[in-house]
Design an enzyme around this catalytic site. Structure first.
Site, short mmCIF file in Angstrom:
data_model
loop_
_atom_site.label_atom_id
_atom_site.label_comp_id
_atom_site.label_asym_id
_atom_site.label_seq_id
_atom_site.Cartn_x
_atom_site.Cartn_y
_atom_site.Cartn_z
N SER A 44 -27.38 14.30 59.59
CA SER A 44 -28.11 15.41 59.97
C SER A 44 -27.32 16.69 58.96
CB SER A 44 -26.17 15.24 60.74
OG SER A 44 -25.45 15.31 60.25
N LYS B 118 -21.37 21.88 53.78
CA LYS B 118 -22.36 22.18 55.41
C LYS B 118 -21.70 22.84 56.31
CE LYS B 118 -23.89 18.17 58.05
NZ LYS B 118 -23.96 16.32 58.83
N SER C 154 -25.82 10.42 57.37
CA SER C 154 -26.10 11.31 57.60
C SER C 154 -26.08 12.26 56.31
CB SER C 154 -25.36 12.09 58.39
OG SER C 154 -25.76 12.39 59.58
#
Lengths: 93, 490
Positions: free
Chosen positions: B156, B81, B180
Protein backbone atom coordinates in the site's frame (compact mmCIF):
# COMPACT_ATOMS: atom_id res chain seq x y z
CA UNK A 1 -22.91 -16.40 0.59
CA UNK A 2 -26.48 -15.32 -0.17
CA UNK A 3 -27.89 -11.81 -0.44
CA UNK A 4 -29.78 -12.15 2.89
CA UNK A 5 -26.50 -13.01 4.62
CA UNK A 6 -24.95 -9.89 3.11
CA UNK A 7 -27.79 -7.86 4.60
CA UNK A 8 -27.01 -9.31 8.03
CA UNK A 9 -23.29 -8.57 7.66
CA UNK A 10 -24.04 -5.06 6.45
CA UNK A 11 -26.09 -4.52 9.59
CA UNK A 12 -23.31 -5.91 11.83
CA UNK A 13 -20.75 -3.64 10.14
CA UNK A 14 -23.12 -0.64 9.99
CA UNK A 15 -22.49 -0.18 6.27
CA UNK A 16 -25.34 0.43 3.85
CA UNK A 17 -25.28 -1.98 0.93
CA UNK A 18 -27.95 -1.37 -1.68
CA UNK A 19 -29.69 -4.24 -3.39
CA UNK A 20 -28.03 -3.47 -6.75
CA UNK A 21 -24.52 -4.11 -5.42
CA UNK A 22 -25.37 -6.87 -2.92
CA UNK A 23 -24.86 -9.55 -5.58
CA UNK A 24 -21.34 -8.36 -6.46
CA UNK A 25 -20.42 -8.02 -2.81
CA UNK A 26 -21.70 -11.54 -2.10
CA UNK A 27 -19.64 -12.89 -4.99
CA UNK A 28 -16.37 -11.28 -3.90
CA UNK A 29 -16.85 -12.27 -0.26
CA UNK A 30 -17.63 -15.83 -1.32
CA UNK A 31 -14.34 -15.99 -3.23
CA UNK A 32 -12.42 -14.67 -0.21
CA UNK A 33 -14.10 -17.17 2.10
CA UNK A 34 -13.15 -19.93 -0.33
CA UNK A 35 -9.54 -18.77 -0.03
CA UNK A 36 -9.57 -18.68 3.77
CA UNK A 37 -11.31 -22.04 3.99
CA UNK A 38 -7.92 -23.59 3.16
CA UNK A 39 -7.21 -23.05 6.86
CA UNK A 40 -9.61 -25.83 7.77
CA UNK A 41 -7.21 -28.42 6.36
CA UNK A 42 -4.45 -27.43 8.81
CA UNK A 43 -3.87 -29.66 11.82
CA UNK A 44 -3.99 -27.23 14.74
CA UNK A 45 -4.79 -29.66 17.51
CA UNK A 46 -3.18 -28.45 20.73
CA UNK A 47 -1.75 -25.28 19.10
CA UNK A 48 -2.25 -22.17 21.23
CA UNK A 49 -3.70 -19.22 19.26
CA UNK A 50 -1.11 -16.49 18.72
CA UNK A 51 -2.22 -12.92 19.22
CA UNK A 52 1.19 -11.27 19.58
CA UNK A 53 4.43 -12.32 17.85
CA UNK A 54 6.38 -12.21 21.09
CA UNK A 55 3.48 -13.31 23.27
CA UNK A 56 3.69 -9.96 25.04
CA UNK A 57 0.90 -9.01 27.39
CA UNK A 58 -0.75 -5.66 27.86
CA UNK A 59 1.34 -3.30 29.95
CA UNK A 60 -0.38 -1.49 32.79
CA UNK A 61 0.32 2.10 33.76
CA UNK A 62 -0.13 3.91 37.02
CA UNK A 63 -3.74 4.95 37.58
CA UNK A 64 -3.29 8.70 37.37
CA UNK A 65 -4.31 11.51 35.04
CA UNK A 66 -1.72 12.06 32.33
CA UNK A 67 -3.62 13.68 29.47
CA UNK A 68 -4.45 17.38 29.41
CA UNK A 69 -7.92 18.61 28.41
CA UNK A 70 -7.97 18.94 24.61
CA UNK A 71 -11.71 19.01 24.08
CA UNK A 72 -11.79 22.26 22.09
CA UNK A 73 -8.97 21.07 19.80
CA UNK A 74 -10.55 17.67 19.23
CA UNK A 75 -14.02 19.04 18.63
CA UNK A 76 -12.73 21.59 16.13
CA UNK A 77 -12.59 18.76 13.57
CA UNK A 78 -16.00 17.24 14.39
CA UNK A 79 -18.85 17.34 11.86
CA UNK A 80 -21.25 18.99 14.31
CA UNK A 81 -20.84 20.17 17.91
CA UNK A 82 -22.76 22.39 20.31
CA UNK A 83 -21.76 23.53 23.80
CA UNK A 84 -18.91 21.01 23.90
CA UNK A 85 -21.12 18.10 22.84
CA UNK A 86 -21.06 16.07 19.62
CA UNK A 87 -24.35 16.48 17.76
CA UNK A 88 -26.18 13.53 16.20
CA UNK A 89 -29.75 13.13 14.94
CA UNK A 90 -32.42 12.76 17.58
CA UNK A 91 -32.30 9.24 19.05
CA UNK A 92 -35.37 9.36 21.35
CA UNK A 93 -38.56 11.28 20.49
CA UNK B 1 27.73 19.12 -6.74
CA UNK B 2 25.67 21.38 -8.96
CA UNK B 3 22.33 22.17 -7.38
CA UNK B 4 20.39 20.69 -10.33
CA UNK B 5 21.71 17.24 -9.38
CA UNK B 6 20.93 17.31 -5.68
CA UNK B 7 18.07 14.85 -6.10
CA UNK B 8 20.53 12.21 -7.31
CA UNK B 9 22.32 12.10 -3.97
CA UNK B 10 21.60 9.64 -1.18
CA UNK B 11 20.52 10.74 2.26
CA UNK B 12 24.02 10.01 3.58
CA UNK B 13 25.51 12.21 0.84
CA UNK B 14 23.02 15.01 1.49
CA UNK B 15 23.99 14.96 5.17
CA UNK B 16 27.64 15.45 4.20
CA UNK B 17 26.77 18.24 1.77
CA UNK B 18 24.69 20.11 4.32
CA UNK B 19 27.40 19.74 6.94
CA UNK B 20 30.06 21.10 4.58
CA UNK B 21 27.64 23.85 3.54
CA UNK B 22 27.91 22.83 -0.12
CA UNK B 23 24.22 23.76 -0.23
CA UNK B 24 21.64 24.85 2.30
CA UNK B 25 18.53 23.02 3.46
CA UNK B 26 16.42 25.80 1.93
CA UNK B 27 18.10 25.27 -1.47
CA UNK B 28 17.67 21.52 -1.16
CA UNK B 29 14.05 21.83 -0.11
CA UNK B 30 13.25 24.28 -2.91
CA UNK B 31 14.89 21.89 -5.34
CA UNK B 32 12.67 19.00 -4.24
CA UNK B 33 9.53 21.16 -4.14
CA UNK B 34 10.24 22.33 -7.67
CA UNK B 35 10.65 18.72 -8.83
CA UNK B 36 7.42 17.65 -7.14
CA UNK B 37 5.56 20.52 -8.77
CA UNK B 38 7.06 19.80 -12.20
CA UNK B 39 6.98 16.00 -12.23
CA UNK B 40 4.44 14.59 -9.80
CA UNK B 41 1.50 15.00 -12.16
CA UNK B 42 3.02 11.94 -13.90
CA UNK B 43 3.31 9.84 -10.74
CA UNK B 44 0.62 11.10 -8.36
CA UNK B 45 2.89 10.07 -5.51
CA UNK B 46 1.86 12.91 -3.19
CA UNK B 47 -1.61 13.55 -1.76
CA UNK B 48 -0.54 16.77 -0.05
CA UNK B 49 2.53 18.95 -0.57
CA UNK B 50 3.60 21.14 2.35
CA UNK B 51 5.36 24.00 0.56
CA UNK B 52 5.20 26.61 3.33
CA UNK B 53 5.80 24.21 6.21
CA UNK B 54 8.74 22.64 4.39
CA UNK B 55 10.44 25.95 3.69
CA UNK B 56 9.98 27.14 7.24
CA UNK B 57 11.39 23.87 8.59
CA UNK B 58 14.32 24.15 6.17
CA UNK B 59 15.04 27.69 7.31
CA UNK B 60 15.11 26.56 10.90
CA UNK B 61 17.35 23.62 9.98
CA UNK B 62 19.80 25.99 8.29
CA UNK B 63 20.05 28.01 11.51
CA UNK B 64 20.69 24.81 13.45
CA UNK B 65 23.24 23.56 10.91
CA UNK B 66 25.10 26.87 11.13
CA UNK B 67 25.34 26.28 14.88
CA UNK B 68 26.91 22.88 14.28
CA UNK B 69 23.75 20.82 14.92
CA UNK B 70 24.50 17.23 13.95
CA UNK B 71 21.01 15.78 14.41
CA UNK B 72 20.52 12.73 12.23
CA UNK B 73 18.18 14.31 9.67
CA UNK B 74 18.93 18.00 10.13
CA UNK B 75 17.78 19.77 6.97
CA UNK B 76 16.90 16.56 5.06
CA UNK B 77 13.64 16.75 3.06
CA UNK B 78 11.52 13.62 3.47
CA UNK B 79 7.90 12.61 2.89
CA UNK B 80 5.45 10.83 5.19
CA UNK B 81 2.94 8.21 4.16
CA UNK B 82 -0.48 9.78 4.55
CA UNK B 83 -1.45 7.55 7.48
CA UNK B 84 0.91 9.19 9.95
CA UNK B 85 -0.86 11.97 11.79
CA UNK B 86 0.65 15.38 11.16
CA UNK B 87 -0.49 18.29 13.30
CA UNK B 88 -2.21 20.89 11.15
CA UNK B 89 -1.66 18.92 7.92
CA UNK B 90 -4.46 16.83 6.42
CA UNK B 91 -3.99 13.09 7.04
CA UNK B 92 -6.34 11.32 4.63
CA UNK B 93 -5.17 7.70 4.77
CA UNK B 94 -6.06 7.67 1.07
CA UNK B 95 -9.74 7.75 2.01
CA UNK B 96 -12.75 9.95 1.40
CA UNK B 97 -13.56 9.17 5.05
CA UNK B 98 -10.58 11.25 6.20
CA UNK B 99 -10.39 13.69 3.29
CA UNK B 100 -11.29 16.49 5.73
CA UNK B 101 -9.25 15.18 8.69
CA UNK B 102 -6.56 17.48 10.05
CA UNK B 103 -5.05 15.85 13.14
CA UNK B 104 -4.46 17.95 16.24
CA UNK B 105 -1.22 16.04 16.99
CA UNK B 106 1.80 14.36 15.38
CA UNK B 107 2.42 10.63 15.17
CA UNK B 108 5.37 9.48 17.29
CA UNK B 109 7.59 8.92 14.26
CA UNK B 110 6.65 12.28 12.77
CA UNK B 111 7.80 13.91 16.00
CA UNK B 112 10.95 11.76 15.94
CA UNK B 113 11.73 13.09 12.45
CA UNK B 114 11.01 16.69 13.48
CA UNK B 115 13.22 16.32 16.54
CA UNK B 116 15.98 14.95 14.29
CA UNK B 117 15.71 18.10 12.14
CA UNK B 118 13.92 16.62 9.10
CA UNK B 119 11.95 18.77 6.66
CA UNK B 120 8.49 17.47 5.71
CA UNK B 121 7.85 17.86 1.97
CA UNK B 122 4.38 16.36 2.09
CA UNK B 123 2.20 13.30 2.51
CA UNK B 124 2.36 10.38 0.11
CA UNK B 125 -0.33 8.45 -1.73
CA UNK B 126 -1.43 5.03 -0.53
CA UNK B 127 -4.10 2.38 -0.81
CA UNK B 128 -7.06 3.45 1.31
CA UNK B 129 -6.37 2.61 4.98
CA UNK B 130 -3.27 0.69 3.76
CA UNK B 131 -5.45 -2.03 2.23
CA UNK B 132 -4.07 -3.01 -1.14
CA UNK B 133 -1.03 -4.12 -3.09
CA UNK B 134 -1.16 -1.69 -6.03
CA UNK B 135 -2.08 1.78 -4.72
CA UNK B 136 -5.17 1.58 -6.93
CA UNK B 137 -7.47 1.73 -3.89
CA UNK B 138 -6.66 5.39 -3.21
CA UNK B 139 -9.48 7.96 -3.12
CA UNK B 140 -6.95 10.30 -4.81
CA UNK B 141 -6.32 8.01 -7.78
CA UNK B 142 -3.50 5.52 -8.24
CA UNK B 143 0.15 6.44 -7.92
CA UNK B 144 2.14 5.36 -11.00
CA UNK B 145 5.36 3.39 -11.21
CA UNK B 146 8.20 5.75 -12.25
CA UNK B 147 9.82 2.89 -14.22
CA UNK B 148 6.72 2.41 -16.34
CA UNK B 149 3.72 4.65 -15.89
CA UNK B 150 1.36 1.97 -17.22
CA UNK B 151 2.29 -0.12 -14.20
CA UNK B 152 1.37 0.07 -10.53
CA UNK B 153 4.02 1.13 -8.00
CA UNK B 154 2.85 -1.61 -5.62
CA UNK B 155 1.09 -0.97 -2.36
CA UNK B 156 0.00 0.00 0.00
CA UNK B 157 2.93 2.44 0.37
CA UNK B 158 2.97 3.03 -3.41
CA UNK B 159 3.30 6.81 -3.09
CA UNK B 160 6.30 6.58 -0.75
CA UNK B 161 8.09 4.11 -3.06
CA UNK B 162 7.24 6.08 -6.22
CA UNK B 163 8.35 9.39 -4.64
CA UNK B 164 11.76 7.96 -3.69
CA UNK B 165 12.15 6.18 -7.07
CA UNK B 166 11.25 9.37 -8.97
CA UNK B 167 13.66 11.31 -6.71
CA UNK B 168 10.93 13.59 -5.41
CA UNK B 169 12.08 12.88 -1.83
CA UNK B 170 15.29 11.29 -0.61
CA UNK B 171 13.41 9.08 1.84
CA UNK B 172 9.86 8.43 2.93
CA UNK B 173 8.14 6.81 5.85
CA UNK B 174 5.82 3.91 5.14
CA UNK B 175 3.98 1.09 6.88
CA UNK B 176 3.84 -2.65 6.33
CA UNK B 177 0.97 -4.87 7.49
CA UNK B 178 1.37 -7.62 4.89
CA UNK B 179 4.14 -6.37 2.61
CA UNK B 180 3.23 -2.71 2.13
CA UNK B 181 6.81 -1.44 2.47
CA UNK B 182 8.71 -4.28 0.81
CA UNK B 183 6.49 -4.99 -2.21
CA UNK B 184 6.31 -1.37 -3.48
CA UNK B 185 10.05 -1.00 -2.80
CA UNK B 186 10.57 -4.08 -4.98
CA UNK B 187 8.31 -2.77 -7.77
CA UNK B 188 9.96 0.67 -7.79
CA UNK B 189 13.60 -0.42 -7.48
CA UNK B 190 14.23 1.11 -4.05
CA UNK B 191 15.11 -0.14 -0.55
CA UNK B 192 12.30 -0.79 1.94
CA UNK B 193 12.69 -1.98 5.53
CA UNK B 194 9.92 -3.43 7.69
CA UNK B 195 11.25 -3.61 11.26
CA UNK B 196 10.35 -6.19 13.92
CA UNK B 197 6.79 -5.83 15.20
CA UNK B 198 7.01 -3.40 18.14
CA UNK B 199 10.36 -1.85 17.14
CA UNK B 200 8.83 1.42 15.84
CA UNK B 201 5.99 3.18 17.65
CA UNK B 202 2.58 2.98 16.00
CA UNK B 203 1.26 5.89 18.08
CA UNK B 204 -0.48 8.31 15.71
CA UNK B 205 -0.38 5.86 12.79
CA UNK B 206 -3.92 5.16 11.59
CA UNK B 207 -4.55 1.55 12.59
CA UNK B 208 -5.41 -1.18 10.09
CA UNK B 209 -4.55 -4.56 11.67
CA UNK B 210 -2.96 -3.82 15.01
CA UNK B 211 -1.24 -7.17 15.58
CA UNK B 212 0.57 -6.83 12.24
CA UNK B 213 1.08 -3.10 11.49
CA UNK B 214 4.63 -1.80 11.63
CA UNK B 215 6.21 1.43 10.34
CA UNK B 216 9.53 1.71 8.54
CA UNK B 217 11.50 3.64 5.92
CA UNK B 218 11.71 3.56 2.12
CA UNK B 219 15.06 4.87 0.90
CA UNK B 220 17.57 4.66 -1.93
CA UNK B 221 20.08 2.54 -0.01
CA UNK B 222 20.45 0.31 3.03
CA UNK B 223 22.79 2.91 4.54
CA UNK B 224 20.01 5.51 4.27
CA UNK B 225 17.55 3.05 5.80
CA UNK B 226 19.91 2.65 8.76
CA UNK B 227 20.04 6.43 9.24
CA UNK B 228 16.23 6.58 9.10
CA UNK B 229 15.73 3.61 11.44
CA UNK B 230 18.00 5.28 14.02
CA UNK B 231 15.40 8.06 14.11
CA UNK B 232 12.21 5.99 13.80
CA UNK B 233 12.94 3.12 16.21
CA UNK B 234 12.57 3.14 19.97
CA UNK B 235 10.27 2.34 22.84
CA UNK B 236 7.11 4.43 23.25
CA UNK B 237 4.91 3.96 26.31
CA UNK B 238 1.96 5.42 24.36
CA UNK B 239 1.91 2.38 22.03
CA UNK B 240 0.87 -0.64 24.06
CA UNK B 241 2.57 -2.97 21.57
CA UNK B 242 5.88 -1.08 21.54
CA UNK B 243 8.70 -3.28 22.82
CA UNK B 244 11.35 -2.00 25.22
CA UNK B 245 14.47 -3.41 23.57
CA UNK B 246 17.86 -1.72 23.47
CA UNK B 247 18.34 0.18 20.20
CA UNK B 248 21.74 -0.14 18.54
CA UNK B 249 23.22 2.50 16.22
CA UNK B 250 22.23 0.86 12.94
CA UNK B 251 24.91 2.71 10.95
CA UNK B 252 27.93 1.33 12.81
CA UNK B 253 27.76 -2.30 11.68
CA UNK B 254 26.84 -1.75 8.02
CA UNK B 255 30.23 -2.79 6.70
CA UNK B 256 30.78 -5.87 8.90
CA UNK B 257 32.12 -8.91 7.08
CA UNK B 258 29.64 -11.51 5.81
CA UNK B 259 32.21 -14.30 6.08
CA UNK B 260 30.41 -17.36 7.43
CA UNK B 261 26.91 -15.85 7.08
CA UNK B 262 24.36 -18.68 6.83
CA UNK B 263 21.60 -17.98 4.29
CA UNK B 264 18.48 -20.12 4.04
CA UNK B 265 16.46 -20.36 0.82
CA UNK B 266 12.92 -21.56 1.56
CA UNK B 267 11.95 -24.07 -1.11
CA UNK B 268 8.34 -22.87 -0.82
CA UNK B 269 9.43 -19.41 -2.11
CA UNK B 270 10.88 -20.90 -5.30
CA UNK B 271 7.91 -22.90 -6.46
CA UNK B 272 5.14 -22.60 -9.05
CA UNK B 273 3.92 -19.07 -9.51
CA UNK B 274 7.36 -17.47 -9.30
CA UNK B 275 8.26 -15.55 -12.46
CA UNK B 276 11.32 -17.15 -14.10
CA UNK B 277 13.14 -13.85 -14.61
CA UNK B 278 12.59 -12.94 -10.96
CA UNK B 279 13.93 -16.33 -9.92
CA UNK B 280 17.05 -15.90 -12.04
CA UNK B 281 17.82 -12.47 -10.57
CA UNK B 282 17.38 -13.81 -7.03
CA UNK B 283 19.73 -16.73 -7.80
CA UNK B 284 22.28 -14.23 -9.16
CA UNK B 285 22.03 -12.22 -5.93
CA UNK B 286 22.63 -15.38 -3.90
CA UNK B 287 25.82 -15.99 -5.92
CA UNK B 288 27.02 -12.51 -4.95
CA UNK B 289 26.55 -13.45 -1.31
CA UNK B 290 28.44 -16.69 -1.78
CA UNK B 291 31.29 -14.67 -3.23
CA UNK B 292 31.18 -12.53 -0.07
CA UNK B 293 31.72 -15.62 2.08
CA UNK B 294 28.14 -16.69 2.86
CA UNK B 295 27.02 -20.30 2.86
CA UNK B 296 23.64 -21.17 1.38
CA UNK B 297 21.28 -24.01 2.16
CA UNK B 298 17.75 -24.93 1.26
CA UNK B 299 15.25 -24.73 4.10
CA UNK B 300 11.55 -25.43 4.42
CA UNK B 301 8.80 -23.22 5.81
CA UNK B 302 6.07 -25.82 5.45
CA UNK B 303 3.10 -23.64 6.39
CA UNK B 304 3.84 -20.88 3.86
CA UNK B 305 0.79 -21.80 1.76
CA UNK B 306 -1.45 -20.98 4.74
CA UNK B 307 -0.09 -17.44 5.22
CA UNK B 308 -2.48 -15.79 2.73
CA UNK B 309 -5.59 -17.52 4.15
CA UNK B 310 -4.54 -16.77 7.76
CA UNK B 311 -3.79 -13.14 6.93
CA UNK B 312 -7.16 -12.66 5.21
CA UNK B 313 -8.92 -13.67 8.39
CA UNK B 314 -6.73 -11.87 10.94
CA UNK B 315 -6.26 -8.57 9.10
CA UNK B 316 -9.95 -8.13 8.13
CA UNK B 317 -11.06 -9.12 11.65
CA UNK B 318 -8.79 -6.52 13.22
CA UNK B 319 -9.70 -3.89 10.63
CA UNK B 320 -13.42 -4.43 11.22
CA UNK B 321 -12.81 -3.55 14.87
CA UNK B 322 -10.32 -0.72 14.24
CA UNK B 323 -12.42 0.98 11.58
CA UNK B 324 -15.59 0.90 13.65
CA UNK B 325 -14.40 4.24 15.08
CA UNK B 326 -15.24 5.92 11.76
CA UNK B 327 -18.90 6.54 12.44
CA UNK B 328 -19.43 10.11 11.23
CA UNK B 329 -19.81 11.49 14.75
CA UNK B 330 -16.50 12.80 16.09
CA UNK B 331 -14.37 13.39 12.98
CA UNK B 332 -14.16 12.36 9.35
CA UNK B 333 -16.89 12.12 6.74
CA UNK B 334 -20.56 12.49 7.65
CA UNK B 335 -23.37 11.82 5.15
CA UNK B 336 -25.89 14.55 4.23
CA UNK B 337 -29.21 14.77 6.10
CA UNK B 338 -29.14 11.57 8.16
CA UNK B 339 -32.67 10.62 9.11
CA UNK B 340 -31.63 8.94 12.35
CA UNK B 341 -28.47 7.78 14.14
CA UNK B 342 -28.46 4.38 12.44
CA UNK B 343 -28.76 6.04 9.04
CA UNK B 344 -25.90 8.40 9.96
CA UNK B 345 -23.60 5.47 10.76
CA UNK B 346 -24.56 3.31 7.81
CA UNK B 347 -24.56 5.95 5.09
CA UNK B 348 -21.45 7.76 6.38
CA UNK B 349 -19.56 4.48 6.27
CA UNK B 350 -21.04 3.36 2.94
CA UNK B 351 -20.20 6.70 1.28
CA UNK B 352 -16.90 7.34 3.10
CA UNK B 353 -15.18 3.97 2.58
CA UNK B 354 -14.05 2.56 -0.77
CA UNK B 355 -14.89 -0.91 -2.09
CA UNK B 356 -11.86 -2.82 -0.80
CA UNK B 357 -12.11 -1.34 2.69
CA UNK B 358 -15.79 -2.23 2.89
CA UNK B 359 -15.02 -5.72 1.62
CA UNK B 360 -12.44 -6.33 4.34
CA UNK B 361 -14.67 -4.89 7.06
CA UNK B 362 -17.45 -7.26 5.97
CA UNK B 363 -15.13 -10.27 5.85
CA UNK B 364 -13.87 -9.34 9.31
CA UNK B 365 -17.37 -8.90 10.67
CA UNK B 366 -18.21 -12.34 9.30
CA UNK B 367 -15.11 -14.00 10.78
CA UNK B 368 -15.84 -12.53 14.21
CA UNK B 369 -19.60 -13.09 14.19
CA UNK B 370 -21.37 -15.47 16.55
CA UNK B 371 -20.81 -19.09 15.59
CA UNK B 372 -17.87 -18.41 13.25
CA UNK B 373 -15.20 -17.10 15.63
CA UNK B 374 -13.61 -20.48 16.37
CA UNK B 375 -13.70 -21.66 12.78
CA UNK B 376 -12.08 -18.50 11.43
CA UNK B 377 -10.33 -16.15 13.84
CA UNK B 378 -9.16 -18.70 16.39
CA UNK B 379 -8.12 -21.13 13.66
CA UNK B 380 -6.18 -18.39 11.85
CA UNK B 381 -4.37 -17.47 15.07
CA UNK B 382 -3.40 -21.10 15.57
CA UNK B 383 -2.06 -21.26 12.01
CA UNK B 384 -0.23 -18.04 12.72
CA UNK B 385 1.66 -19.80 15.49
CA UNK B 386 2.54 -22.68 13.14
CA UNK B 387 3.97 -20.13 10.70
CA UNK B 388 6.02 -18.51 13.47
CA UNK B 389 7.26 -21.94 14.58
CA UNK B 390 8.44 -22.64 11.01
CA UNK B 391 10.64 -19.54 11.22
CA UNK B 392 11.86 -20.33 14.75
CA UNK B 393 12.96 -23.78 13.59
CA UNK B 394 14.67 -22.36 10.49
CA UNK B 395 16.63 -19.80 12.48
CA UNK B 396 18.17 -22.58 14.56
CA UNK B 397 20.78 -23.08 11.88
CA UNK B 398 20.65 -20.10 9.56
CA UNK B 399 21.12 -16.33 10.11
CA UNK B 400 18.92 -14.92 7.38
CA UNK B 401 16.30 -16.05 4.88
CA UNK B 402 16.62 -14.86 1.28
CA UNK B 403 14.10 -15.00 -1.54
CA UNK B 404 11.95 -12.89 -3.83
CA UNK B 405 9.90 -10.03 -2.37
CA UNK B 406 7.08 -10.61 -4.83
CA UNK B 407 6.27 -13.40 -7.29
CA UNK B 408 6.44 -11.06 -10.30
CA UNK B 409 7.58 -7.55 -11.19
CA UNK B 410 5.14 -4.61 -11.34
CA UNK B 411 1.91 -5.42 -13.16
CA UNK B 412 -0.22 -3.12 -15.27
CA UNK B 413 -2.77 -0.76 -13.80
CA UNK B 414 -6.17 -2.46 -13.73
CA UNK B 415 -4.75 -5.96 -14.23
CA UNK B 416 -5.94 -7.29 -10.87
CA UNK B 417 -8.60 -4.86 -9.70
CA UNK B 418 -11.51 -7.09 -10.71
CA UNK B 419 -10.27 -10.10 -8.79
CA UNK B 420 -9.40 -9.35 -5.14
CA UNK B 421 -8.02 -12.84 -4.49
CA UNK B 422 -5.46 -12.53 -7.32
CA UNK B 423 -4.36 -9.22 -5.76
CA UNK B 424 -4.06 -10.89 -2.33
CA UNK B 425 -1.72 -13.55 -3.72
CA UNK B 426 0.76 -10.78 -4.63
CA UNK B 427 1.82 -10.76 -0.97
CA UNK B 428 2.50 -14.48 -0.63
CA UNK B 429 6.21 -14.01 0.22
CA UNK B 430 5.82 -10.96 2.43
CA UNK B 431 2.80 -11.93 4.59
CA UNK B 432 4.54 -14.71 6.57
CA UNK B 433 7.05 -12.17 7.93
CA UNK B 434 4.23 -9.99 9.29
CA UNK B 435 2.36 -12.94 10.77
CA UNK B 436 5.52 -13.99 12.61
CA UNK B 437 6.40 -10.35 13.51
CA UNK B 438 9.89 -10.62 11.99
CA UNK B 439 11.91 -7.86 10.29
CA UNK B 440 12.39 -7.89 6.52
CA UNK B 441 14.02 -5.75 3.87
CA UNK B 442 13.64 -5.55 0.10
CA UNK B 443 16.60 -4.36 -1.97
CA UNK B 444 16.90 -3.97 -5.75
CA UNK B 445 18.70 -6.91 -7.43
CA UNK B 446 18.29 -6.12 -11.10
CA UNK B 447 15.67 -5.55 -13.76
CA UNK B 448 13.79 -7.87 -16.09
CA UNK B 449 14.08 -7.76 -19.90
CA UNK B 450 11.10 -5.40 -19.82
CA UNK B 451 13.17 -3.10 -17.59
CA UNK B 452 11.09 -3.68 -14.48
CA UNK B 453 12.91 -3.75 -11.12
CA UNK B 454 13.02 -6.87 -8.98
CA UNK B 455 13.51 -6.95 -5.21
CA UNK B 456 15.48 -9.42 -3.11
CA UNK B 457 13.82 -9.99 0.24
CA UNK B 458 15.89 -10.72 3.32
CA UNK B 459 14.14 -11.80 6.50
CA UNK B 460 15.93 -11.92 9.84
CA UNK B 461 15.20 -13.07 13.36
CA UNK B 462 13.54 -10.74 15.88
CA UNK B 463 15.36 -7.42 16.36
CA UNK B 464 18.06 -8.31 13.81
CA UNK B 465 17.58 -5.08 11.83
CA UNK B 466 21.26 -4.15 12.23
CA UNK B 467 22.29 -7.50 10.72
CA UNK B 468 19.75 -7.18 7.87
CA UNK B 469 20.99 -3.68 7.05
CA UNK B 470 24.57 -4.96 7.16
CA UNK B 471 23.71 -7.80 4.75
CA UNK B 472 21.86 -5.40 2.44
CA UNK B 473 24.60 -2.76 2.58
CA UNK B 474 27.37 -5.21 1.70
CA UNK B 475 25.37 -6.29 -1.35
CA UNK B 476 24.98 -2.66 -2.37
CA UNK B 477 28.75 -2.21 -2.03
CA UNK B 478 29.23 -5.08 -4.51
CA UNK B 479 26.46 -4.21 -6.97
CA UNK B 480 24.99 -1.04 -8.44
CA UNK B 481 21.34 -2.05 -8.91
CA UNK B 482 20.29 0.41 -6.19
CA UNK B 483 21.88 3.22 -8.21
CA UNK B 484 19.82 2.53 -11.32
CA UNK B 485 17.02 4.99 -11.73
CA UNK B 486 13.87 4.80 -13.73
CA UNK B 487 14.61 5.66 -17.39
CA UNK B 488 12.53 8.83 -17.51
CA UNK B 489 14.08 10.29 -14.34
CA UNK B 490 16.62 13.02 -15.09
Amino acid sequence: MEANEIAKLAQLARINIDSETAGDVAESITSILALVDQLQAADTKGVAPMSHPMDAVQRLRADKVTEPDQRAQLQAIAPAVENGLFLVPKVID
Amino acid sequence: MHSTNLHQLTLAELKQGLKKQAFSSVELTQHYLERIQRLDNQYNSFISVCQEEALSMAKQADTQLAQGDESALCGIPIAHKDLFCTEGVRTSCGSKMLDNFTPPYNAAIVDNCINAGAVMLGKTNMDEFAMGSSNENSFYGPAKNPWNSNCVPGGSSGGSAAAVAAQLAVAATASDTGGSIRQPASFCGVTGLKPTYGRVSRWGMVAYASSLDQAGPITKTAEDAAIMLNVLAGFDHRDSTSIDEPKPDYTTTLSDSLEGLRIGLPKEYFSDGLDSQVEQLIQDAIKTYEALGATVKEISLPHTHLAVPAYYVIAPAECSANLSRFDGVRYGYRCEDPKDLEDLYKRSRAEGFGEEVKRRILVGAYALSAGYYDAYYRKAQQVRRLIKQDFDAAFNDIDVIAGPTAPSPAFELGAKTKDPVSMYLEDIYTLPTNLAGLPGISIPCGVTKENKPVGLQLTGHYFSEAKLLNIAHRYQQETDFHQHTAPAID
